[in-house]
Write a protein that holds these residues in place. Sequence first.
Motif, mmCIF file in Angstrom:
data_model
loop_
_atom_site.group_PDB
_atom_site.id
_atom_site.type_symbol
_atom_site.label_atom_id
_atom_site.label_comp_id
_atom_site.label_asym_id
_atom_site.label_seq_id
_atom_site.Cartn_x
_atom_site.Cartn_y
_atom_site.Cartn_z
ATOM 1 N N ALA A 90 61.016 0.506 -50.894
ATOM 2 C CA ALA A 90 60.688 0.440 -49.467
ATOM 3 C C ALA A 90 61.321 -0.821 -48.889
ATOM 4 O O ALA A 90 61.461 -1.824 -49.580
ATOM 5 C CB ALA A 90 59.185 0.415 -49.247
ATOM 6 N N ILE A 91 61.709 -0.726 -47.630
ATOM 7 C CA ILE A 91 62.189 -1.902 -46.907
ATOM 8 C C ILE A 91 61.212 -2.179 -45.782
ATOM 9 O O ILE A 91 61.035 -1.342 -44.900
ATOM 10 C CB ILE A 91 63.603 -1.698 -46.357
ATOM 11 C CG1 ILE A 91 64.586 -1.430 -47.498
ATOM 12 C CG2 ILE A 91 64.037 -2.932 -45.577
ATOM 13 C CD1 ILE A 91 66.017 -1.206 -47.037
ATOM 14 N N ASN A 92 60.595 -3.331 -45.818
ATOM 15 C CA ASN A 92 59.585 -3.665 -44.822
ATOM 16 C C ASN A 92 60.202 -4.188 -43.543
ATOM 17 O O ASN A 92 59.836 -3.780 -42.444
ATOM 18 C CB ASN A 92 58.609 -4.694 -45.402
ATOM 19 C CG ASN A 92 57.883 -4.158 -46.615
ATOM 20 O OD1 ASN A 92 57.527 -2.990 -46.665
ATOM 21 N ND2 ASN A 92 57.664 -5.004 -47.603
ATOM 22 N N VAL A 93 61.133 -5.112 -43.695
ATOM 23 C CA VAL A 93 61.747 -5.741 -42.531
ATOM 24 C C VAL A 93 63.258 -5.794 -42.733
ATOM 25 O O VAL A 93 63.730 -6.104 -43.823
ATOM 26 C CB VAL A 93 61.238 -7.180 -42.310
ATOM 27 C CG1 VAL A 93 61.895 -7.804 -41.082
ATOM 28 C CG2 VAL A 93 59.723 -7.196 -42.165
ATOM 29 N N MET A 94 63.981 -5.486 -41.685
ATOM 30 C CA MET A 94 65.429 -5.674 -41.663
ATOM 31 C C MET A 94 65.757 -6.522 -40.446
ATOM 32 O O MET A 94 65.074 -6.425 -39.412
ATOM 33 C CB MET A 94 66.176 -4.343 -41.600
ATOM 34 C CG MET A 94 65.898 -3.430 -42.784
ATOM 35 S SD MET A 94 66.982 -1.993 -42.846
ATOM 36 C CE MET A 94 68.458 -2.704 -43.582
ATOM 37 N N GLY A 95 66.783 -7.331 -40.580
ATOM 38 C CA GLY A 95 67.098 -8.196 -39.460
ATOM 39 C C GLY A 95 68.513 -8.725 -39.514
ATOM 40 O O GLY A 95 69.259 -8.481 -40.457
ATOM 41 N N TRP A 96 68.844 -9.431 -38.470
ATOM 42 C CA TRP A 96 70.149 -10.087 -38.340
ATOM 43 C C TRP A 96 69.943 -11.572 -38.073
ATOM 44 O O TRP A 96 69.128 -11.946 -37.222
ATOM 45 C CB TRP A 96 70.949 -9.465 -37.196
ATOM 46 C CG TRP A 96 71.385 -8.072 -37.465
ATOM 47 C CD1 TRP A 96 70.730 -6.929 -37.129
ATOM 48 C CD2 TRP A 96 72.575 -7.676 -38.142
ATOM 49 N NE1 TRP A 96 71.430 -5.835 -37.560
ATOM 50 C CE2 TRP A 96 72.580 -6.261 -38.178
ATOM 51 C CE3 TRP A 96 73.652 -8.363 -38.714
ATOM 52 C CZ2 TRP A 96 73.614 -5.533 -38.770
ATOM 53 C CZ3 TRP A 96 74.670 -7.638 -39.290
ATOM 54 C CH2 TRP A 96 74.643 -6.237 -39.318
#
Length: 121
Positions: A30-36
């Motif tokens: 699972a990926i909880n948070v993605m960001g730049w």
Amino acid sequence: QVQLVESGGGLVQPGGSLRLSCAASGSIRAINVMGWYRRVRGKPRELVASITSGGATNYHDSVKGRFTISRDNAKNAVALQMNSLKSEDTAVYYCHAEGLVAGTGEDFGSWGQGTEVIVSS
């Protein structure tokens, strides 16, 4: 175990637009948070925008109203639409993801290799 591959950087004139994309692959539960994030030479890396698996977003004040982050949970992908670009947006942009590794359930935090955005006339 989890790799992030970015694309979409380049040279654009002030006022122009660019779209950054990032896809995660590997042993992902699972990926909880993605960001730049972005880093200007000589300055610390700063969060530009992030998005949770539920769609909650967070933006740096300097990009609010100009940048939009979006996510495709099924593809483990995140994108950053950047409009009305300014010279001060010039930086290396890095994709980041936090989540759980498949099988072990251990936490992971991964970074992409970075893609350069240059805003100049």
